[in-house]
Design a protein around this motif. Structure first.
Motif, short mmCIF file in Angstrom:
data_model
loop_
_atom_site.label_atom_id
_atom_site.label_comp_id
_atom_site.label_asym_id
_atom_site.label_seq_id
_atom_site.Cartn_x
_atom_site.Cartn_y
_atom_site.Cartn_z
N LEU A 184 41.36 31.98 45.60
CA LEU A 184 40.76 32.67 44.46
C LEU A 184 39.19 33.11 44.79
CD1 LEU A 184 41.06 33.67 41.33
CD2 LEU A 184 40.37 31.18 40.76
N GLN A 185 38.66 32.24 45.58
CA GLN A 185 37.41 32.60 46.12
C GLN A 185 37.29 33.54 47.16
OE1 GLN A 185 36.10 28.67 47.93
NE2 GLN A 185 34.57 28.32 46.42
N ASP A 186 38.34 33.91 47.90
CA ASP A 186 38.53 34.84 48.96
C ASP A 186 38.65 36.24 47.94
OD1 ASP A 186 38.24 33.39 51.00
OD2 ASP A 186 40.34 33.29 51.45
N LYS A 187 39.41 36.33 46.60
CA LYS A 187 39.35 37.61 45.96
C LYS A 187 37.87 37.77 45.66
CE LYS A 187 43.97 36.65 44.30
NZ LYS A 187 44.86 37.83 44.44
N PHE A 188 37.27 37.13 45.03
CA PHE A 188 35.78 37.41 44.95
C PHE A 188 35.05 37.77 45.87
CE2 PHE A 188 37.16 35.13 41.03
CZ PHE A 188 36.48 35.61 39.92
N GLN A 189 34.97 37.23 47.20
CA GLN A 189 34.60 37.68 48.26
C GLN A 189 34.59 39.11 48.69
OE1 GLN A 189 34.76 34.22 51.00
NE2 GLN A 189 33.21 33.18 49.63
N ARG A 190 36.03 39.48 48.53
CA ARG A 190 36.44 40.81 49.10
C ARG A 190 35.89 41.88 48.00
NH1 ARG A 190 41.48 38.30 50.18
NH2 ARG A 190 42.37 38.93 48.07
N ILE A 191 35.93 41.64 46.67
CA ILE A 191 35.14 42.36 45.85
C ILE A 191 33.80 42.70 46.16
CG2 ILE A 191 34.57 42.57 43.28
CD1 ILE A 191 37.60 43.58 43.84
N GLU A 192 32.93 41.49 46.42
CA GLU A 192 31.67 41.61 46.93
C GLU A 192 31.42 42.45 47.92
OE1 GLU A 192 27.82 40.93 45.78
OE2 GLU A 192 29.61 40.33 44.49
N SER A 193 32.16 42.15 49.19
CA SER A 193 32.25 43.09 50.07
C SER A 193 32.49 44.37 49.96
CB SER A 193 33.26 42.57 51.25
OG SER A 193 33.39 43.06 52.38
N THR A 194 33.20 44.86 49.12
CA THR A 194 33.53 46.02 48.89
C THR A 194 32.32 46.79 47.93
OG1 THR A 194 35.88 45.77 48.57
CG2 THR A 194 35.08 47.83 47.65
N LYS A 195 31.65 45.79 47.25
CA LYS A 195 30.54 46.53 46.31
C LYS A 195 29.42 46.73 47.32
CE LYS A 195 29.27 44.12 42.81
NZ LYS A 195 29.20 42.88 41.67
N ASN A 196 29.26 45.76 48.25
CA ASN A 196 28.09 46.19 49.30
C ASN A 196 28.38 47.12 49.94
OD1 ASN A 196 26.88 43.78 48.13
ND2 ASN A 196 27.62 42.31 49.72
N SER A 197 29.83 47.57 50.37
CA SER A 197 29.93 48.59 51.47
C SER A 197 29.77 49.83 50.70
CB SER A 197 31.41 48.39 51.63
OG SER A 197 31.77 49.60 52.45
N GLU A 198 30.32 50.09 49.25
CA GLU A 198 29.79 51.25 48.52
C GLU A 198 28.51 51.46 48.30
OE1 GLU A 198 32.01 50.02 44.93
OE2 GLU A 198 33.86 51.01 45.67
N LYS A 199 27.60 50.47 47.84
CA LYS A 199 26.27 50.70 47.96
C LYS A 199 25.60 50.99 49.07
CE LYS A 199 22.25 48.00 45.98
NZ LYS A 199 21.87 46.79 45.40
N THR A 200 25.95 50.44 50.19
CA THR A 200 25.42 51.22 51.28
C THR A 200 25.72 52.36 51.58
OG1 THR A 200 25.59 48.68 52.38
CG2 THR A 200 25.33 50.64 53.98
N SER A 201 26.97 52.98 51.35
CA SER A 201 27.29 54.15 51.49
C SER A 201 26.63 55.14 50.48
CB SER A 201 28.96 54.66 51.23
OG SER A 201 29.53 53.77 52.14
N ILE A 202 26.41 54.78 49.31
CA ILE A 202 25.58 55.77 48.66
C ILE A 202 23.91 55.83 48.82
CG2 ILE A 202 24.72 55.83 46.17
CD1 ILE A 202 27.50 54.34 45.47
#
Length: 193
Positions: free
Chosen positions: A65-83
């Motif tokens: 369950l923790q890994d699911k949240f960490q993957r989402i957080e990683s995706t958010k960070n990647s999207e923010k960096t791209s923008i």
């Protein structure tokens, strides 16, 4: 607007896959209905007792369950960096003609699989296209305006300087909004891409 508005919250997604209502999940877990609602609305990773109880109800290890949240957080960070890269690459217009369109377009094209990067990248690039059109028109008419209104004073350099300064201010303001996770930027009615 949050960076992952198109993704259901993790807890809600798992709960719905198991066919539970919020009230049923609250009863099975022993957590309050308010806690379940808060977890789903915030999409924050549960900690301690809450994590353990939800993991048991969902029949999974707490680490999963923790890994699911960490993957989402990683995706958010990647999207923010791209923008942010799309926005900051605009500054290249100072030394490279049309760099404010070419470089953001390349970065956007490579990262547009993400719905949020696609949307905001389009808005940023559309603004830059409009900016170039307006600046080009102003530069084209400035010699005529110079003769007509300013007794042959060459204003073309002033127009260029003000146009460039305006664009730099837009980039800085957009960067500050993105840093605060405010994605309501450059919403113009005209769209080219």
């Amino acid at each position: 607007m949050d960076l992952i508005t198109d993704i259901l919250t993790i807890i809600k997604n798992i709960r719905e896959q198991l066919g539970f209502t919020q009230a049923e999940l609250a009863n099975k877990s022993g957590l309050s209905l308010r806690t379940i609602q808060r977890l789903e609305s915030s999409n924050k990773e549960p900690k301690g007792h809450t994590l353990k109880v939800l993991s048991n109800v969902f029949n999974m290890e707490p680490k999963v369950l923790q890994d699911k949240f960490q993957r989402i957080e990683s995706t958010k960070n990647s999207e923010k960096t791209s923008i942010q890269l799309i926005n900051l690459s605009i500054i290249s217009f100072i030394g490279i003609p049309f760099g404010n369109i070419i470089f953001p377009l390349i970065i956007w094209y490579r990262n547009r699989k993400s719905k949020i990067v696609d949307d905001i990248g389009r808005r940023i690039i559309n603004f830059q296209i409009i900016w170039w059109i307006i600046l080009s028109l102003l530069l084209a008419i400035s010699p005529f305006m110079s003769r007509q209104f300013f007794s042959n004073t060459q204003i073309i350099l002033y127009v260029l300087f003000v146009g460039y300064a305006f664009n730099v201010v837009v980039v800085v303001v957009t960067a500050m909004k993105l840093k605060r996770n405010d994605l309501d930027v450059l919403n113009l009615p005209i769209r080219f891409i």
